[in-house]
Design a protein around this motif. Structure first.
Motif, PDB file in Angstrom:
ATOM      1  N   UNK A 147     -27.743 110.345 -64.265  1.00 15.95           N
ATOM      2  CA  UNK A 147     -28.487 111.604 -64.265  1.00 15.95           C
ATOM      3  C   UNK A 147     -29.804 111.560 -63.512  1.00 15.95           C
ATOM      4  N   UNK A 148     -29.934 110.618 -62.579  1.00 16.19           N
ATOM      5  CA  UNK A 148     -31.178 110.404 -61.819  1.00 16.19           C
ATOM      6  C   UNK A 148     -32.301 109.830 -62.690  1.00 16.19           C
ATOM      7  N   UNK A 149     -32.062 109.652 -63.996  1.00 15.37           N
ATOM      8  CA  UNK A 149     -33.131 109.325 -64.937  1.00 15.37           C
ATOM      9  C   UNK A 149     -32.980 107.909 -65.507  1.00 15.37           C
ATOM     10  N   UNK A 150     -31.747 107.481 -65.797  1.00 12.42           N
ATOM     11  CA  UNK A 150     -31.551 106.187 -66.449  1.00 12.42           C
ATOM     12  C   UNK A 150     -30.413 105.431 -65.802  1.00 12.42           C
ATOM     13  N   UNK A 151     -30.052 104.311 -66.442  1.00 11.21           N
ATOM     14  CA  UNK A 151     -29.119 103.314 -65.921  1.00 11.21           C
ATOM     15  C   UNK A 151     -29.784 102.523 -64.787  1.00 11.21           C
ATOM     16  N   UNK A 152     -29.120 101.415 -64.410  1.00 12.36           N
ATOM     17  CA  UNK A 152     -29.762 100.478 -63.500  1.00 12.36           C
ATOM     18  C   UNK A 152     -28.709  99.521 -62.942  1.00 12.36           C
ATOM     19  N   UNK A 153     -29.169  98.445 -62.343  1.00  9.19           N
ATOM     20  CA  UNK A 153     -28.238  97.471 -61.776  1.00  9.19           C
ATOM     21  C   UNK A 153     -27.350  96.846 -62.854  1.00  9.19           C
ATOM     22  N   UNK A 154     -27.910  96.618 -64.036  1.00 13.79           N
ATOM     23  CA  UNK A 154     -27.134  95.966 -65.100  1.00 13.79           C
ATOM     24  C   UNK A 154     -26.056  96.887 -65.664  1.00 13.79           C
ATOM     25  N   UNK A 155     -26.365  98.172 -65.817  1.00 14.28           N
ATOM     26  CA  UNK A 155     -25.395  99.093 -66.408  1.00 14.28           C
ATOM     27  C   UNK A 155     -24.126  99.206 -65.577  1.00 14.28           C
ATOM     28  N   UNK A 156     -24.260  99.009 -64.270  1.00 15.14           N
ATOM     29  CA  UNK A 156     -23.112  99.149 -63.379  1.00 15.14           C
ATOM     30  C   UNK A 156     -22.682  97.814 -62.775  1.00 15.14           C
ATOM     31  N   UNK A 192     -21.388 106.979 -58.417  1.00 16.72           N
ATOM     32  CA  UNK A 192     -20.780 107.799 -59.456  1.00 16.72           C
ATOM     33  C   UNK A 192     -21.821 108.743 -60.048  1.00 16.72           C
ATOM     34  N   UNK A 193     -21.401 109.965 -60.368  1.00  9.64           N
ATOM     35  CA  UNK A 193     -22.241 110.967 -61.014  1.00  9.64           C
ATOM     36  C   UNK A 193     -23.476 111.256 -60.158  1.00  9.64           C
ATOM     37  N   UNK A 194     -24.684 111.032 -60.690  1.00 12.26           N
ATOM     38  CA  UNK A 194     -25.880 111.227 -59.862  1.00 12.26           C
ATOM     39  C   UNK A 194     -25.839 110.323 -58.643  1.00 12.26           C
ATOM     40  N   UNK A 195     -25.277 109.124 -58.802  1.00 12.25           N
ATOM     41  CA  UNK A 195     -25.131 108.233 -57.657  1.00 12.25           C
ATOM     42  C   UNK A 195     -24.188 108.783 -56.605  1.00 12.25           C
ATOM     43  N   UNK A 196     -23.190 109.573 -57.032  1.00  8.95           N
ATOM     44  CA  UNK A 196     -22.325 110.238 -56.072  1.00  8.95           C
ATOM     45  C   UNK A 196     -23.096 111.259 -55.248  1.00  8.95           C
TER      46      UNK A 196
END
Length: 316
Positions: A88-97, A158-162
């Protein structure tokens, strides 16, 4: 309509939906901390040929990237995929993916460069997109040192990354490079339009609620007039001359319709485009590796991507 939910998802959807944090009631930092606290790293990460974290110059300072090499060795320079994580442009990072990137590097036999781009709301639009583009430019200039082929660079997310991958493809076209071979767009956030049928059908009860999606846009592009800019909502762009695309669409996803619209728009603009619909899927399903549908989607995405990154025209 998108038919029935995948049976494995149907068994857990109530728990998933109930457990989705009310991010729309949080600050960006609170949402980030909540998501991070729930992250459980894999006990035994998939073996790859090598993983390296490094920093590259970005428009706002140093950017961390994680570079994955596939387990299968190859004598020739490998294709390279710049990957932008969702969140969502707000969270997640290198570890989450990390798990997804490990899987992709092995399935595709490519070097994957995952980007730790700046997050909203502290860094609003277009910071994240500029970061992913900056890494793509850096990669084109440093491919040989990584064992990569500068003539075979793709972007994906994926998602915001898409969204960020699609925007990077636009930036590369508009700014004179680097040339890209493909764009891999997994249930991407393409336009800030909350009136589609899929928002109405799947905006509640399907894990990624409409109120969260609205909140993501509020964090990333708080000025609503920015949301129609092609570098925020690629659906508003002139799409001619873009690299071939592979898209994964989840059927039970508020973002379904904007993804399908983008696939149609790319095709209408003469861009070779393959749209793979996984009608039983929900938003985010590809990062749920225990699901059979996730494994099927990963295999399909990588099969299509391998065709494109080998220089073969996209087909149905």
């Amino acid at each position: 309509m998108s038919g029935e939910l995948d049976p494995q998802i149907a068994r857990i959807i109530e728990a998933l939906d109930r457990g989705f944090p009310p991010v729309h009631e949080m600050t960006g930092a609170q949402a980030r901390a909540t998501i991070r606290s729930r992250f459980v790293s894999a006990a035994a990460p998939e073996e790859v040929g090598g993983v390296e974290d490094r920093f590259v110059d970005g428009p706002g300072g140093d950017l961390r990237v994680r570079i994955y090499h596939p387990a299968a060795s190859a004598a020739d320079p490998l294709p390279v995929l710049v990957y932008a994580h969702g969140g969502g442009f707000v969270f997640c990072d290198l570890d989450s993916h990390d798990g997804l990137c490990r899987d992709i590097t092995n399935r595709l036999a490519v070097i994957v460069v995952s980007v730790d781009y700046r997050l909203a709301p502290e860094h609003a639009w277009p910071a994240a997109a500029e970061d992913v583009y900056a890494v793509t430019r850096w990669l084109s200039q440093n491919c040989a040192a990584l064992g990569g082929d500068a003539g075979r660079i793709a972007v994906g997310g994926d998602s915001a990354g898409g969204n960020l991958a699609a925007v990077t493809a636009l930036m590369a076209r508009d700014r004179g490079g680097p040339p890209l071979m493909a764009q891999l767009l997994v249930y991407p956030m393409i336009a800030a339009d909350f009136t589609t049928e899929s928002y109405r059908l799947y905006g509640s009860g399907y894990y990624n609620p409409a109120q969260a999606l609205r909140w993501y846009w509020d964090q990333y592009a708080p000025n609503e007039s920015d949301r129609t800019h092609p570098y925020a909502s690629p659906l508003h762009a002139d799409l001619r001359g873009l690299p071939p695309a592979v898209m994964v669409i989840a059927g039970h996803d508020p973002l379904r319709d904007e993804g399908l619209a983008y696939g149609d728009a790319l095709t209408a603009a003469g861009v070779p485009t393959v749209v793979r619909r996984f009608d039983g899927g929900i938003h985010g399903f590809m990062t749920m590796p225990s699901l059979d549908i996730a494994q099927s989607a990963r295999a399909q995405l990588c099969s299509d991507a391998a065709t494109l990154m080998a220089g073969v025209p996209a087909g149905g």
